[in-house]
Motif scaffolding. Structure first.
Motif, PDB file in Angstrom:
ATOM      1  N   ALA A 174       0.447   5.939  -4.926  1.00 45.32           N
ATOM      2  CA  ALA A 174       1.581   5.649  -4.301  1.00 45.32           C
ATOM      3  C   ALA A 174       1.512   5.062  -2.902  1.00 45.32           C
ATOM      4  O   ALA A 174       0.327   5.203  -2.268  1.00 45.32           O
ATOM      5  CB  ALA A 174       2.410   6.989  -4.288  1.00 45.32           C
ATOM      6  N   PHE A 175       2.251   4.572  -2.234  1.00 44.69           N
ATOM      7  CA  PHE A 175       2.083   3.997  -0.771  1.00 44.69           C
ATOM      8  C   PHE A 175       3.572   4.425  -0.155  1.00 44.69           C
ATOM      9  O   PHE A 175       4.609   4.343  -0.848  1.00 44.69           O
ATOM     10  CB  PHE A 175       2.001   2.441  -1.032  1.00 44.69           C
ATOM     11  N   SER A 176       3.411   4.852   1.157  1.00 45.56           N
ATOM     12  CA  SER A 176       4.491   5.103   2.067  1.00 45.56           C
ATOM     13  C   SER A 176       4.355   4.374   3.322  1.00 45.56           C
ATOM     14  O   SER A 176       3.376   3.925   3.787  1.00 45.56           O
ATOM     15  CB  SER A 176       4.474   6.547   2.204  1.00 45.56           C
ATOM     16  N   SER A 177       5.617   4.186   3.937  1.00 49.51           N
ATOM     17  CA  SER A 177       5.836   3.480   5.081  1.00 49.51           C
ATOM     18  C   SER A 177       7.027   3.962   5.940  1.00 49.51           C
ATOM     19  O   SER A 177       8.120   4.212   5.406  1.00 49.51           O
ATOM     20  CB  SER A 177       6.029   1.852   5.043  1.00 49.51           C
ATOM     21  N   PRO A 178       6.947   3.967   7.219  1.00 49.18           N
ATOM     22  CA  PRO A 178       8.016   4.275   8.079  1.00 49.18           C
ATOM     23  C   PRO A 178       8.887   2.983   8.362  1.00 49.18           C
ATOM     24  O   PRO A 178      10.161   3.334   8.850  1.00 49.18           O
ATOM     25  CB  PRO A 178       7.462   4.861   9.468  1.00 49.18           C
ATOM     26  N   ASP A 179       8.264   1.845   8.054  1.00 55.22           N
ATOM     27  CA  ASP A 179       9.184   0.799   8.443  1.00 55.22           C
ATOM     28  C   ASP A 179       8.950  -0.696   7.603  1.00 55.22           C
ATOM     29  O   ASP A 179       9.618  -1.663   7.844  1.00 55.22           O
ATOM     30  CB  ASP A 179       8.614   0.223   9.906  1.00 55.22           C
ATOM     31  N   HIS A 220      -1.559   6.688  -0.946  1.00 53.66           N
ATOM     32  CA  HIS A 220      -1.973   8.117  -1.234  1.00 53.66           C
ATOM     33  C   HIS A 220      -2.429   7.726  -3.035  1.00 53.66           C
ATOM     34  O   HIS A 220      -2.000   7.552  -3.958  1.00 53.66           O
ATOM     35  CB  HIS A 220      -0.468   8.659  -1.481  1.00 53.66           C
ATOM     36  N   ASP A 221      -3.767   8.270  -3.017  1.00 51.17           N
ATOM     37  CA  ASP A 221      -4.498   8.097  -4.312  1.00 51.17           C
ATOM     38  C   ASP A 221      -4.147   9.054  -5.266  1.00 51.17           C
ATOM     39  O   ASP A 221      -3.723  10.004  -5.230  1.00 51.17           O
ATOM     40  CB  ASP A 221      -6.064   8.227  -3.892  1.00 51.17           C
ATOM     41  N   ASN A 222      -3.977   8.365  -6.575  1.00 46.69           N
ATOM     42  CA  ASN A 222      -3.959   9.312  -7.688  1.00 46.69           C
ATOM     43  C   ASN A 222      -3.149  10.428  -7.645  1.00 46.69           C
ATOM     44  O   ASN A 222      -3.255  11.510  -7.874  1.00 46.69           O
ATOM     45  CB  ASN A 222      -5.267   9.729  -7.949  1.00 46.69           C
ATOM     46  N   VAL A 223      -1.742  10.172  -7.587  1.00 42.50           N
ATOM     47  CA  VAL A 223      -0.588  10.980  -7.279  1.00 42.50           C
ATOM     48  C   VAL A 223      -0.465  11.429  -8.797  1.00 42.50           C
ATOM     49  O   VAL A 223       0.225  12.536  -8.954  1.00 42.50           O
ATOM     50  CB  VAL A 223       0.625  10.413  -6.728  1.00 42.50           C
ATOM     51  N   PRO A 265       6.513  14.180  -2.429  1.00 40.00           N
ATOM     52  CA  PRO A 265       6.524  13.035  -2.746  1.00 40.00           C
ATOM     53  C   PRO A 265       4.967  12.335  -3.326  1.00 40.00           C
ATOM     54  O   PRO A 265       5.121  11.390  -4.105  1.00 40.00           O
ATOM     55  CB  PRO A 265       7.278  11.983  -1.900  1.00 40.00           C
ATOM     56  N   GLU A 266       4.020  12.651  -2.699  1.00 39.63           N
ATOM     57  CA  GLU A 266       2.456  12.312  -2.721  1.00 39.63           C
ATOM     58  C   GLU A 266       1.882  13.009  -3.867  1.00 39.63           C
ATOM     59  O   GLU A 266       0.895  13.051  -3.937  1.00 39.63           O
ATOM     60  CB  GLU A 266       1.824  12.359  -1.578  1.00 39.63           C
TER      61      GLU A 266
END
Length: 326
Positions: A66-71, A78-81, A132-133
């Motif tokens: 997964a990948f997260s971003s504020p903007d 986020h590896d291997n969720v 979420p991760e």
């Protein structure tokens, strides 16, 4: 002196890297490195999240990052969720996540095993986590949907919360799309008032990858058309007055640009909270690639005209500028 010089050089490098990250003007496309497809984009709190399919041969598709971003510009991996070690019945072809936060739990819907008949174990499953991760773990111990209903292969699920807080699952491959009502705890399905559990809502041209959202009281239903490895892969849409449509195809929103990338499709959509500002997150194939699995995740703006119709999306190499969530 050599050691001190080395440390100083290292610190200067870190500072330059940090400054570069802070001054990044646009997301660029792809928005993160690696072969990823079928991105599910959503917002949790003040972070954008993208959960894509790991794009590889079916037998290697047994985990999700997964990948997260504020903007929308700066992304954290986020590896291997979730992986098949936490879903004992899933052996291959884990595809196309759909994420929902409900009652302080995060539910991760996914397809697995690419089933071709009703005798094979597989279909649409659910995993759950406190964050979420992740880490996400199997919720039901079996698939939620494991049969081919109305001709729809149980893959590419999208979970939609209607205005009355009822959750629906919209899904299907092989050119057929079904909708069903989810139980409040997501442990099963609830029949419609006419006693049926599954309804076909397949629009003209539908192949796979359905999503739905509401804008200004209208229900926008979107899907992918064409072949996923081919140049004709694209996204089309319809607009209805309620969850049941009817949904008549209006036109194509997203498609390849031979000067930028090929095979643009299988997308999701996010709205900046409190604003009529929309983004489409999708996968495409770089011009240098011929392997069907070499797909990357990208973002571009999605805009509407005065009549509420979606303008054709221009795919770019630049991506988008920052859109922080306030």
């Amino acid at each position: 002196m050599k050691k001190a010089t080395l440390i100083f050089t290292f610190l200067i490098g870190i500072t330059a890297y940090s400054a570069g990250a802070q001054t990044k003007k646009t997301s660029g496309n792809p928005i993160f490195q690696g072969w990823y497809a079928d991105p599910e984009a959503t917002i949790f709190g003040k972070q954008y999240w993208v959960y894509p399919t790991y794009s590889d041969k079916y037998n290697k598709q047994v985990h999700f990052d997964a990948f997260s971003s504020p903007d929308l510009v700066n992304w954290t991996k986020h590896d291997n969720v979730l992986d098949s070690s936490n879903v004992k019945w899933a052996k291959r072809a884990m595809w196309a996540p759909a994420l929902v936060k409900k009652d302080n739990k995060y539910y991760f819907f996914f397809g697995a095993n690419d089933i071709q008949n009703d005798q094979t174990v597989g279909g649409i499953g659910i995993a759950v986590a406190d964050k979420p991760e992740g880490p996400f773990k199997d919720y039901l111990g079996k698939p939620l949907i494991d049969k081919i209903i109305n001709g729809a292969q149980p893959i590419d699920q999208f979970v939609f919360k209607d205005k009355d807080s009822q959750y629906y699952i919209i899904y299907g491959g092989w050119g057929h799309c079904n909708i069903a009502k989810l139980k409040n705890d997501f442990t099963g399905l609830v029949p419609f008032s006419d006693g049926t559990t599954y309804r076909s809502i397949t629009p003209e041209g539908y192949v796979e990858g359905p999503i739905m959202f509401i804008r200004k009281g209208k229900y926008y239903f979107m899907w992918s058309e064409g072949g996923w490895t081919g140049p004709d892969y694209r996204v089309a849409y319809a607009v209805g007055d309620n969850i049941n449509g009817p949904f008549k195809k209006i036109g194509t929103v997203l498609q390849q640009d031979a000067a930028v990338a090929t095979g643009a499709g299988h997308h999701s959509v996010v709205q900046v909270p409190g604003k009529d500002e929309w983004y489409i997150i999708y996968h495409r194939r770089p011009l240098t690639e011929t392997d069907g699995n070499h797909r990357v995740t990208c973002v571009d703006k999605m805009e509407f005209d005065a009549n509420g119709l979606i303008k054709p999306v221009k795919i770019t190499n630049e991506g988008v500028t920052a859109a922080k969530i306030k």
